[in-house]
Write a protein that holds these residues in place. Structure first.
Motif, short mmCIF file in Angstrom:
data_model
loop_
_atom_site.label_atom_id
_atom_site.label_comp_id
_atom_site.label_asym_id
_atom_site.label_seq_id
_atom_site.Cartn_x
_atom_site.Cartn_y
_atom_site.Cartn_z
N TRP A 151 8.77 -13.49 -15.39
CA TRP A 151 9.28 -14.85 -15.23
C TRP A 151 8.29 -15.91 -15.69
CZ3 TRP A 151 6.07 -17.86 -12.39
CH2 TRP A 151 5.21 -17.22 -11.50
N PHE A 152 7.05 -15.53 -15.98
CA PHE A 152 5.99 -16.50 -16.25
C PHE A 152 6.11 -17.03 -17.69
CE2 PHE A 152 1.94 -17.70 -14.12
CZ PHE A 152 1.52 -18.64 -15.05
N PRO A 153 6.35 -18.33 -17.87
CA PRO A 153 6.57 -18.87 -19.22
C PRO A 153 5.27 -19.13 -19.98
CG PRO A 153 6.90 -20.59 -17.58
CD PRO A 153 6.62 -19.33 -16.82
N GLU A 154 5.32 -18.91 -21.28
CA GLU A 154 4.17 -19.14 -22.16
C GLU A 154 3.69 -20.58 -22.09
OE1 GLU A 154 1.54 -17.55 -25.18
OE2 GLU A 154 3.15 -16.51 -24.12
N SER A 155 4.61 -21.49 -21.90
CA SER A 155 4.27 -22.92 -21.90
C SER A 155 3.52 -23.35 -20.63
CB SER A 155 5.54 -23.76 -22.05
OG SER A 155 6.50 -23.39 -21.09
N PHE A 156 3.42 -22.45 -19.64
CA PHE A 156 2.71 -22.78 -18.40
C PHE A 156 1.47 -21.90 -18.19
CE2 PHE A 156 6.24 -25.42 -17.49
CZ PHE A 156 5.87 -26.27 -16.46
N LEU A 157 0.95 -21.33 -19.26
CA LEU A 157 -0.26 -20.52 -19.10
C LEU A 157 -1.47 -21.36 -18.70
CD1 LEU A 157 0.04 -17.95 -22.03
CD2 LEU A 157 0.10 -17.47 -19.57
N TRP A 158 -1.38 -22.69 -18.83
CA TRP A 158 -2.46 -23.54 -18.32
C TRP A 158 -2.63 -23.38 -16.80
CZ3 TRP A 158 -0.69 -26.86 -14.64
CH2 TRP A 158 0.64 -27.29 -14.69
N VAL A 159 -1.57 -22.95 -16.13
CA VAL A 159 -1.64 -22.72 -14.68
C VAL A 159 -2.75 -21.72 -14.35
CG1 VAL A 159 -0.39 -21.63 -12.77
CG2 VAL A 159 0.73 -23.38 -14.15
N VAL A 160 -2.95 -20.73 -15.22
CA VAL A 160 -3.98 -19.71 -14.99
C VAL A 160 -5.19 -19.93 -15.91
CG1 VAL A 160 -2.43 -17.99 -14.03
CG2 VAL A 160 -2.73 -18.10 -16.52
N GLY A 161 -5.35 -21.15 -16.40
CA GLY A 161 -6.53 -21.50 -17.17
C GLY A 161 -6.60 -20.91 -18.56
N VAL A 284 8.02 -29.60 -26.06
CA VAL A 284 7.67 -28.20 -25.80
C VAL A 284 8.52 -27.60 -24.69
CG1 VAL A 284 5.82 -26.64 -25.07
CG2 VAL A 284 5.31 -28.57 -26.59
N LEU A 285 8.64 -28.30 -23.56
CA LEU A 285 9.36 -27.73 -22.42
C LEU A 285 10.86 -27.60 -22.67
CD1 LEU A 285 7.51 -29.24 -19.33
CD2 LEU A 285 7.07 -27.14 -20.61
N PRO A 286 11.54 -28.61 -23.24
CA PRO A 286 12.96 -28.41 -23.55
C PRO A 286 13.19 -27.22 -24.49
CG PRO A 286 12.43 -30.74 -23.63
CD PRO A 286 11.13 -30.01 -23.48
N HIS A 287 12.31 -27.06 -25.47
CA HIS A 287 12.45 -25.93 -26.39
C HIS A 287 12.29 -24.61 -25.64
CE1 HIS A 287 12.11 -23.59 -30.08
NE2 HIS A 287 11.00 -23.05 -29.59
N ALA A 288 11.35 -24.56 -24.69
CA ALA A 288 11.13 -23.34 -23.92
C ALA A 288 12.34 -23.00 -23.05
CB ALA A 288 9.88 -23.50 -23.05
N VAL A 289 12.98 -24.03 -22.48
CA VAL A 289 14.17 -23.80 -21.66
C VAL A 289 15.32 -23.26 -22.51
CG1 VAL A 289 15.95 -24.93 -20.28
CG2 VAL A 289 13.54 -25.52 -19.91
N ALA A 308 13.07 -19.86 -18.14
CA ALA A 308 13.65 -21.20 -18.25
C ALA A 308 13.65 -21.89 -16.89
CB ALA A 308 15.06 -21.11 -18.81
N ALA A 309 14.03 -21.14 -15.86
CA ALA A 309 14.04 -21.72 -14.51
C ALA A 309 12.63 -22.08 -14.06
CB ALA A 309 14.67 -20.72 -13.53
N ALA A 310 11.64 -21.24 -14.40
CA ALA A 310 10.26 -21.52 -14.03
C ALA A 310 9.75 -22.79 -14.71
CB ALA A 310 9.36 -20.33 -14.39
N VAL A 311 10.17 -23.02 -15.96
CA VAL A 311 9.79 -24.24 -16.67
C VAL A 311 10.33 -25.47 -15.95
CG1 VAL A 311 10.14 -25.58 -18.78
CG2 VAL A 311 9.53 -23.16 -18.94
N VAL A 312 11.60 -25.42 -15.57
CA VAL A 312 12.22 -26.56 -14.90
C VAL A 312 11.56 -26.82 -13.55
CG1 VAL A 312 14.37 -27.43 -13.89
CG2 VAL A 312 14.42 -26.24 -16.09
N VAL A 313 11.38 -25.76 -12.77
CA VAL A 313 10.78 -25.91 -11.45
C VAL A 313 9.32 -26.33 -11.57
CG1 VAL A 313 10.15 -24.69 -9.33
CG2 VAL A 313 12.38 -24.29 -10.38
N GLY A 314 8.60 -25.75 -12.52
CA GLY A 314 7.20 -26.11 -12.71
C GLY A 314 7.03 -27.57 -13.09
#
Length: 341
Positions: A151-161, A284-289, A308-314
């Motif tokens: 479920w982990f989106p590529e666009s939120f990898l900043w979450v784990v540095g 970036v985020l709309p494209h990821a969704v 996609a859901a993780a992007v929206v919630v994140g």
């Protein structure tokens, strides 16, 4: 800035040896816990086998007496072990290293990141351009078993540095680097006052943005054509433990990132503080969704719609953290009796 609010000043030292016009390099590694000892040792070992050896490697221990004692006796020669002489936290530890470093360029490495053999060389090359005041390398996630959650989106990898979808190409300007692999000219970092305490990670508290705030101040002070650039070939492998691969950590990190952005916006202005977020949120985020939903719709399995859901919630959680940060600041201002208008 130091913890008393004074400008971080360099410590007088003998001029470092130079190599035919190339800037000298000090590597600063900050650590705060024995829990990462094996990762720390692996990262320091990788620094001993660089294609371009640094002038020095400084390990700054952040108010952890047990780690300090072990580091002073249990590390291979070639590493200078220091204490964080400022307020507890990553900003103070980095400032402690910067204050005594002898190199023209400071490269910062996380204590759970392992650099490739050419990391120092690749991370320093861009400083041949006098306009370059900072660099940001590539941080590749090294997931603990069982690996990256579906479920982990590529666009939120900043979450784990780590480096994430939406970063510009190699050599392109950056607003700020990723803290696991970054560099600054020491003179510019010191002149800007160093990292600001009160922003950034303290222990395991998942806040951030100290690199963002410093990067903006460094460029604002230099003015003109001053740039921070992406050096994509400066690669580190950043360990991601299982406790960071959870929905709970994802949401906490998103919330506190938003909160931290509000703090940075108050310090340096929202125009600079949110310059990267505008294109990230609108492109970036709309494209990821859309990509995630399309993947599931065309038989790619549930992972696409989960991402996609993780992007929206994140994004929503980050926005909530930003709003909370704004409200908290306004409450503090109101409590002082200061009028705004």
């Amino acid at each position: 800035m130091s913890d008393a609010g004074h400008v971080l000043a360099p410590t007088p030292s003998a001029p470092p040896a130079r190599t035919a016009g190339a800037p000298t390099v000090s590597v600063v590694v900050c650590a705060y816990t024995l829990d990462r000892w094996d990762d720390l040792v692996a990262g320091l070992a990788a620094l001993r086998h660089q294609t371009r050896p640094p002038l020095e490697v400084l390990l700054v221990v952040d108010h952890a007496p047990d780690l300090l004692a072990r580091a002073r006796t249990g590390l291979a020669p070639g590493v200078t072990v220091l204490e964080n002489v400022f307020e507890r936290g990553l900003s103070g530890a980095r400032n402690s290293g910067a204050a005594v470093a002898g190199g023209d360029v400071l490269l910062f490495l996380d204590d759970d990141a392992r650099p490739d053999p050419d990391w120092v060389e690749a991370g320093t090359a861009a400083f041949a351009d006098p306009a370059v005041v900072g660099t940001g390398g590539t941080a590749v996630p090294a997931w603990d078993a069982p690996g990256r959650p579906a479920w982990f989106p590529e666009s939120f990898l900043w979450v784990v540095g780590c480096s994430y979808e939406g970063l510009p190409g190699d050599g392109a300007p950056l607003r700020n680097p990723i803290g696991a692999s970054m560099g600054f000219r020491r003179a510019d970092l010191l002149a800007a006052g160093g990292f600001t305490s009160g922003i950034g990670r303290v222990g395991r508290h998942p806040v951030g943005c100290e690199e963002t705030e410093l990067s903006i101040r460094v460029r604002q002070r230099r003015g003109g054509a001053a740039r921070i650039v992406l050096t994509g070939e400066a690669v580190v492998h950043h360990r991601v433990r299982t406790d960071r691969a959870t929905v709970g950590y994802f949401l906490r990190r998103c919330f506190w990132e938003g909160f931290s952005k509000a703090v940075v916006a108050a310090a340096v202005g929202s125009e600079d503080a949110l310059s990267s977020e505008r294109s990230y949120a609108t492109q970036v985020l709309p494209h990821a969704v859309v990509r995630g939903i399309r993947s599931t719709a065309t038989g790619g399995g549930a992972a696409g719609v989960q991402q996609a859901a993780a992007v929206v919630v994140g994004f929503g959680t980050t926005a909530a953290g930003y709003a909370y940060g704004l409200l908290a600041r306004r409450s503090r201002v109101a409590g002082t009796g200061v009028r705004r208008g």
